[in-house]
Write a protein that holds these residues in place. Structure first.
Motif, PDB file in Angstrom:
ATOM      1  N   VAL A 100      -7.203  13.255   3.146  1.00  0.00           N
ATOM      2  CA  VAL A 100      -6.016  13.914   3.701  1.00  0.00           C
ATOM      3  C   VAL A 100      -6.228  15.423   3.696  1.00  0.00           C
ATOM      4  CG1 VAL A 100      -3.518  14.272   3.413  1.00  0.00           C
ATOM      5  CG2 VAL A 100      -4.520  12.030   2.891  1.00  0.00           C
ATOM      6  N   ALA A 101      -5.985  16.045   4.843  1.00  0.00           N
ATOM      7  CA  ALA A 101      -6.223  17.492   4.985  1.00  0.00           C
ATOM      8  C   ALA A 101      -5.241  18.312   4.159  1.00  0.00           C
ATOM      9  CB  ALA A 101      -6.102  17.877   6.451  1.00  0.00           C
ATOM     10  N   ILE A 102      -5.690  19.517   3.800  1.00  0.00           N
ATOM     11  CA  ILE A 102      -4.813  20.529   3.189  1.00  0.00           C
ATOM     12  C   ILE A 102      -4.525  21.561   4.282  1.00  0.00           C
ATOM     13  CG2 ILE A 102      -4.638  22.357   1.459  1.00  0.00           C
ATOM     14  CD1 ILE A 102      -6.516  20.760  -0.333  1.00  0.00           C
ATOM     15  N   ALA A 103      -3.219  21.857   4.492  1.00  0.00           N
ATOM     16  CA  ALA A 103      -2.837  22.812   5.546  1.00  0.00           C
ATOM     17  C   ALA A 103      -2.836  24.236   5.019  1.00  0.00           C
ATOM     18  CB  ALA A 103      -1.462  22.459   6.092  1.00  0.00           C
ATOM     19  N   SER A 104      -2.359  24.404   3.770  1.00  0.00           N
ATOM     20  CA  SER A 104      -2.265  25.762   3.231  1.00  0.00           C
ATOM     21  C   SER A 104      -2.419  25.747   1.717  1.00  0.00           C
ATOM     22  CB  SER A 104      -0.916  26.384   3.606  1.00  0.00           C
ATOM     23  OG  SER A 104       0.132  25.608   3.053  1.00  0.00           O
ATOM     24  N   ILE A 105      -2.839  26.908   1.205  1.00  0.00           N
ATOM     25  CA  ILE A 105      -2.969  27.098  -0.250  1.00  0.00           C
ATOM     26  C   ILE A 105      -2.050  28.257  -0.629  1.00  0.00           C
ATOM     27  CG2 ILE A 105      -4.547  27.717  -2.145  1.00  0.00           C
ATOM     28  CD1 ILE A 105      -5.425  25.124  -0.866  1.00  0.00           C
ATOM     29  N   PHE A 109       0.849  -1.194   0.000  1.00  0.00           N
ATOM     30  CA  PHE A 109       0.000   0.000   0.000  1.00  0.00           C
ATOM     31  C   PHE A 109       0.889   1.250   0.000  1.00  0.00           C
ATOM     32  CE2 PHE A 109      -2.562   3.328   1.951  1.00  0.00           C
ATOM     33  CZ  PHE A 109      -3.763   3.187   1.279  1.00  0.00           C
ATOM     34  N   GLY A 110       0.546   2.225  -0.853  1.00  0.00           N
ATOM     35  CA  GLY A 110       1.333   3.467  -0.920  1.00  0.00           C
ATOM     36  C   GLY A 110       0.445   4.669  -0.645  1.00  0.00           C
ATOM     37  N   TRP A 111       1.041   5.747  -0.130  1.00  0.00           N
ATOM     38  CA  TRP A 111       0.289   6.924   0.310  1.00  0.00           C
ATOM     39  C   TRP A 111       0.617   8.136  -0.553  1.00  0.00           C
ATOM     40  CZ3 TRP A 111      -2.766   6.239   4.765  1.00  0.00           C
ATOM     41  CH2 TRP A 111      -2.524   5.070   5.484  1.00  0.00           C
ATOM     42  N   ILE A 112      -0.383   9.008  -0.788  1.00  0.00           N
ATOM     43  CA  ILE A 112      -0.091  10.258  -1.515  1.00  0.00           C
ATOM     44  C   ILE A 112       0.609  11.279  -0.623  1.00  0.00           C
ATOM     45  CG2 ILE A 112      -1.847  10.237  -3.348  1.00  0.00           C
ATOM     46  CD1 ILE A 112      -3.522  12.056  -1.374  1.00  0.00           C
ATOM     47  N   ALA A 113       0.596  11.045   0.680  1.00  0.00           N
ATOM     48  CA  ALA A 113       1.233  11.992   1.597  1.00  0.00           C
ATOM     49  C   ALA A 113       1.947  11.191   2.671  1.00  0.00           C
ATOM     50  CB  ALA A 113       0.163  12.880   2.238  1.00  0.00           C
ATOM     51  N   ASP A 114       3.108  11.709   3.144  1.00  0.00           N
ATOM     52  CA  ASP A 114       3.822  10.955   4.182  1.00  0.00           C
ATOM     53  C   ASP A 114       3.147  11.172   5.548  1.00  0.00           C
ATOM     54  OD1 ASP A 114       4.795  13.354   5.287  1.00  0.00           O
ATOM     55  OD2 ASP A 114       6.648  13.278   4.116  1.00  0.00           O
ATOM     56  N   GLU A 115       3.695  10.516   6.571  1.00  0.00           N
ATOM     57  CA  GLU A 115       3.047  10.543   7.887  1.00  0.00           C
ATOM     58  C   GLU A 115       2.900  11.961   8.446  1.00  0.00           C
ATOM     59  OE1 GLU A 115       4.861   7.215   9.977  1.00  0.00           O
ATOM     60  OE2 GLU A 115       3.599   7.779  11.696  1.00  0.00           O
ATOM     61  N   THR A 116       3.967  12.755   8.306  1.00  0.00           N
ATOM     62  CA  THR A 116       3.929  14.145   8.808  1.00  0.00           C
ATOM     63  C   THR A 116       2.856  14.933   8.063  1.00  0.00           C
ATOM     64  OG1 THR A 116       6.309  13.957   9.025  1.00  0.00           O
ATOM     65  CG2 THR A 116       5.407  16.177   9.203  1.00  0.00           C
ATOM     66  N   GLN A 117       2.835  14.782   6.743  1.00  0.00           N
ATOM     67  CA  GLN A 117       1.854  15.525   5.938  1.00  0.00           C
ATOM     68  C   GLN A 117       0.431  15.086   6.273  1.00  0.00           C
ATOM     69  OE1 GLN A 117       3.296  14.441   2.062  1.00  0.00           O
ATOM     70  NE2 GLN A 117       4.878  16.030   2.025  1.00  0.00           N
ATOM     71  N   ARG A 118       0.254  13.807   6.547  1.00  0.00           N
ATOM     72  CA  ARG A 118      -1.095  13.327   6.884  1.00  0.00           C
ATOM     73  C   ARG A 118      -1.539  13.893   8.228  1.00  0.00           C
ATOM     74  NH1 ARG A 118       1.024   8.314   5.140  1.00  0.00           N
ATOM     75  NH2 ARG A 118       0.724   7.259   7.130  1.00  0.00           N
ATOM     76  N   ARG A 158      -0.450  16.840   9.713  1.00  0.00           N
ATOM     77  CA  ARG A 158      -0.632  18.302   9.765  1.00  0.00           C
ATOM     78  C   ARG A 158      -1.322  18.885   8.525  1.00  0.00           C
ATOM     79  NH1 ARG A 158       2.813  19.448   5.781  1.00  0.00           N
ATOM     80  NH2 ARG A 158       5.084  19.332   6.082  1.00  0.00           N
ATOM     81  N   GLY A 159      -1.482  18.074   7.486  1.00  0.00           N
ATOM     82  CA  GLY A 159      -2.101  18.558   6.243  1.00  0.00           C
ATOM     83  C   GLY A 159      -1.036  18.911   5.214  1.00  0.00           C
ATOM     84  N   LEU A 160      -1.451  18.902   3.949  1.00  0.00           N
ATOM     85  CA  LEU A 160      -0.519  19.155   2.842  1.00  0.00           C
ATOM     86  C   LEU A 160      -0.372  20.643   2.557  1.00  0.00           C
ATOM     87  CD1 LEU A 160      -1.782  16.368   0.448  1.00  0.00           C
ATOM     88  CD2 LEU A 160       0.620  16.681   1.101  1.00  0.00           C
ATOM     89  N   ARG A 161       0.876  21.041   2.245  1.00  0.00           N
ATOM     90  CA  ARG A 161       1.119  22.424   1.793  1.00  0.00           C
ATOM     91  C   ARG A 161       0.918  22.433   0.282  1.00  0.00           C
ATOM     92  NH1 ARG A 161       6.257  22.496   5.799  1.00  0.00           N
ATOM     93  NH2 ARG A 161       5.045  22.978   7.668  1.00  0.00           N
ATOM     94  N   MET A 162      -0.186  23.003  -0.129  1.00  0.00           N
ATOM     95  CA  MET A 162      -0.627  22.869  -1.515  1.00  0.00           C
ATOM     96  C   MET A 162      -0.374  24.152  -2.303  1.00  0.00           C
ATOM     97  SD  MET A 162      -1.965  20.288  -2.953  1.00  0.00           S
ATOM     98  CE  MET A 162      -3.124  19.193  -2.182  1.00  0.00           C
ATOM     99  N   ILE A 163       0.018  23.960  -3.548  1.00  0.00           N
ATOM    100  CA  ILE A 163       0.215  25.091  -4.472  1.00  0.00           C
ATOM    101  C   ILE A 163      -0.800  24.940  -5.602  1.00  0.00           C
ATOM    102  CG2 ILE A 163       1.842  26.040  -6.203  1.00  0.00           C
ATOM    103  CD1 ILE A 163       2.733  26.591  -3.273  1.00  0.00           C
TER     104      ILE A 163
END
Ligand SMILES: Cc1ncc(COP(=O)(O)O)c(C=O)c1O
Length: 310
Positions: free
Chosen positions: A269-274, A136-145, A147-152
């Motif tokens: 998976v949460a998004i932390a910032s845009i 099984f593979g993840w789109i985000a690593d443990e830290t990103q999952r 606190r949420g992803l820093r998204m552009i």
């Protein structure tokens, strides 16, 4: 003498592959031996469709929905498979059993294949089916999952839906990959693409949701109809959370209380910032409730299929 190969490629025997197993051209092989001929249009033209279903604790999650989408994609591309639906399902079970994995990322692929005469007519190609199961593979690593992803939000637009139908799951990802490099250059971790009208679409391997005034919004167009997107909408209904499937503007996203992405490779998976601006909550209360119920459903016999012969 100057080194003419500054980035020497390791010898083929030294290249590592994940554990797992693939079914290709009629037999099971380790991932290191799963190869397609260089003349396959899947490689030469991205002329292929695929689907990914996951196995969690020895159970497929929403397998029927993945089979429905894959078979519809194969038909839309005017390809054919060597199996009927039951045969395909049986092969996927066998692939997981042979992989020995309890949690797996299970991919099925149909490529246009190659034409024995190098004809340029796609009707002359012999379609090829491949399946594999890897860990099984993840789109985000443990830290990103956590606190949420820093998204552009990238400047490159998503390939127009009128050119490449995004509801046929495909490998036309040069826009996504360009967007990812833009995101890394701008200090982000992942990327969202807009359509030519400026509405948000999706990112590499996931759908997008924004929560505004307690209501969940997700784009209605220009996206793959993700099975996890459908699952999030089903869970909203179950939890009594209002949801809207409609064009999603930058204004709605940047003004959201919380936002998240959905994917087979990791769930909700949460998004932390845009674009460097933090959202008020990550993960927000609704994201958390949906994600908790999403994982709880992995034990529900109505949503899962046990791997046969185990
Ligand atoms: C472009 C794109 N959008 C969305 C998704 C999410 O779809 P699903 O929830 O079915 O994994 C994927 C999955 O790979 C994808 O490639």
């Amino acid at each position: 003498m100057p080194d003419s190969q500054p980035h020497a490629t390791p010898a083929p025997s030294e290249i590592q592959f994940p554990p797992g197993i693939a079914w290709i051209d009629g037999s099971f092989v380790p991932m290191s031996e799963a190869r397609i001929p260089v003349l396959d249009w899947g490689f030469l033209r991205s002329d292929a469709t695929y689907d990914v279903v996951h196995v969690w604790k020895n159970r497929f999650f929403r397998l029927d929905k993945h089979l429905d989408r894959f078979l519809a994609s194969v038909a839309k591309l005017r390809m054919s498979l060597p199996f009927d639906r039951e045969g395909l399902e049986a092969l996927l079970h066998e692939t997981v059993v042979k992989s020995g994995l309890e949690d797996a990322y299970v991919e099925m692929i149909c490529t246009r294949g190659h034409s024995p005469t190098f004809s340029r007519d796609p009707r002359d190609a012999i379609n090829r089916f491949i399946a594999f199961a890897i860990p099984f593979g993840w789109i985000a690593d443990e830290t990103q999952r956590a606190r949420g992803l820093r998204m552009i939000v990238a400047s490159v637009p998503r390939i127009p839906a009128a050119s490449v139908d995004p509801t046929v799951k495909n490998y036309h990802w040069l826009d996504m990959v360009k967007g990812l490099y833009e995101a890394y250059d701008r200090g982000g971790e992942n990327v969202l693409l807009k359509d030519l009208e400026g509405f948000l679409t999706e990112g590499p391997g996931f759908n997008l949701f924004a929560v505004k005034d307690g209501k969940v919004h997700t784009p209605d167009r220009g996206v793959l109809e993700g099975i996890t997107r459908q699952t999030a909408l089903d869970l909203c209904r179950e939890l009594g959370i209002p949801a809207q499937v409609a064009p999603l503007s930058m204004e709605t996203l940047t003004g959201a209380e919380e936002a998240f992405v959905t994917s087979t490779a990791g769930g909700i998976v949460a998004i932390a910032s845009i674009d460097g601006q933090a959202l008020p909550a990550s993960p927000g209360a609704i994201t958390r409730r949906l994600s908790d119920l999403y994982w709880a459903k992995h034990e529900d016999p109505g949503w899962t299929t046990p791997i046969l012969t185990r």
